[in-house]
Design a protein around this motif. Structure first.
Motif, mmCIF file in Angstrom:
data_model
loop_
_atom_site.group_PDB
_atom_site.id
_atom_site.type_symbol
_atom_site.label_atom_id
_atom_site.label_comp_id
_atom_site.label_asym_id
_atom_site.label_seq_id
_atom_site.Cartn_x
_atom_site.Cartn_y
_atom_site.Cartn_z
ATOM 1 N N GLU A 1 0.451 2.818 -2.246
ATOM 2 C CA GLU A 1 -0.730 3.283 -2.969
ATOM 3 C C GLU A 1 -1.516 2.107 -3.544
ATOM 4 O O GLU A 1 -0.969 1.236 -4.218
ATOM 5 C CB GLU A 1 -0.304 4.226 -4.097
ATOM 6 C CG GLU A 1 -1.454 4.940 -4.765
ATOM 7 C CD GLU A 1 -0.958 5.914 -5.827
ATOM 8 O OE1 GLU A 1 -1.294 7.095 -5.747
ATOM 9 O OE2 GLU A 1 -0.192 5.475 -6.730
ATOM 10 N N GLY A 2 -2.820 2.072 -3.251
ATOM 11 C CA GLY A 2 -3.658 0.988 -3.731
ATOM 12 C C GLY A 2 -3.630 -0.255 -2.860
ATOM 13 O O GLY A 2 -4.463 -1.152 -3.017
ATOM 14 N N LYS A 3 -2.672 -0.320 -1.933
ATOM 15 C CA LYS A 3 -2.555 -1.464 -1.035
ATOM 16 C C LYS A 3 -3.066 -1.137 0.371
ATOM 17 O O LYS A 3 -3.437 -2.039 1.121
ATOM 18 C CB LYS A 3 -1.093 -1.928 -0.944
ATOM 19 C CG LYS A 3 -0.487 -2.329 -2.275
ATOM 20 C CD LYS A 3 0.986 -2.655 -2.122
ATOM 21 C CE LYS A 3 1.628 -2.972 -3.474
ATOM 22 N NZ LYS A 3 3.083 -3.208 -3.334
ATOM 23 N N SER B 1 -5.257 2.079 2.755
ATOM 24 C CA SER B 1 -6.048 3.309 2.702
ATOM 25 C C SER B 1 -5.139 4.497 2.953
ATOM 26 O O SER B 1 -4.013 4.355 3.465
ATOM 27 C CB SER B 1 -7.151 3.270 3.760
ATOM 28 O OG SER B 1 -6.599 3.320 5.060
#
Length: 220
Positions: free
Chosen positions: A140-142, A144
């Protein structure tokens, strides 16, 4: 832990258990031990998260709509697998070769009922927690959302090559990995849309039940 190792770890466990040691019980011990230990150590030991917070982060929260979707997709998978097994099992499998292989893998005798219960009860929970729970939070956040769903589905499918290729007749053994990948994409999308893993687990249980039904009804 290195991300590549986390992605490949389950495949390595399957390889060691099936291809090197030729034992389904030992494969289960290695494979499910990895799926359980890696998230548990990171969240409870390293990050020192509470059980409630860990469950929430993993997506182990109830969502009614998500559960309905899980039941609907799971029943579709179950019926599709069962009908495919009924009409095409003579093409997909060489029954004598399959029985000999399962005997070599120690998937026979009194152990069978326990191995089936593991596949129906433990397998859907730990696979979904690892791929659609633990990895979704880790990426998550790293990456898409599309990349998360694609990557987890791809590596989820990878180790199925090791178990599916010996079981099915050529060339269907290669083709059978495609439904596994598609199922992984569907379960990943369900997880993303609802932030809940419960529906994916329910769907996965029903899909595995379809596989076991084909084995019990047409291949034993």
């Amino acid at each position: 832990m290195n991300l590549v190792l986390l992605f490949l770890g389950p495949t390595l466990m399957i390889f060691l258990g099936l291809q090197v040691m030729s034992s389904v019980p030992l494969t289960f011990l290695l494979f499910y031990g990895w799926l359980f230990a890696v998230p548990a150590v990171e969240w409870f030991v390293i990050r020192r998260k509470t059980r409630k917070e860990t469950f929430r982060q993993m997506g182990l929260v109830f969502n009614r709509k998500n559960v309905y979707h899980g039941v609907a997709t799971g029943l579709l998978f179950f019926l599709t697998i069962l009908l495919a097994g009924y009409f095409f099992h003579s093409f997909l499998f060489d029954r004598d070769d399959l029985q000999a292989l399962l005997a070599d893998w120690q998937f026979s005798g009194d152990l069978v009922i326990w191995l089936i219960l593991v596949l129906l009860v433990i397998n859907p929970f730990l696979e979904e927690i690892y791929w659609r729970g633990y990895f979704f939070k880790k990426l998550e956040g790293k990456r898409s959302v599309r990349a998360m769903i694609l990557l987890t589905s791809l590596f989820y499918s990878l180790y199925h090559f090791l178990s599916i290729i010996p079981l099915f007749s050529w060339p269907y053994n290669i083709m059978m990995v495609v439904p596994v990948f598609i199922a992984g994409m569907i379960w990943g999308y369900m997880r993303y849309k609802s932030s809940s893993l419960v529906g994916s687990i329910v769907s996965h249980i029903l899909a595995d039940a379809g596989i076991m039904a084909v084995y019990i009804l047409f291949l034993r």
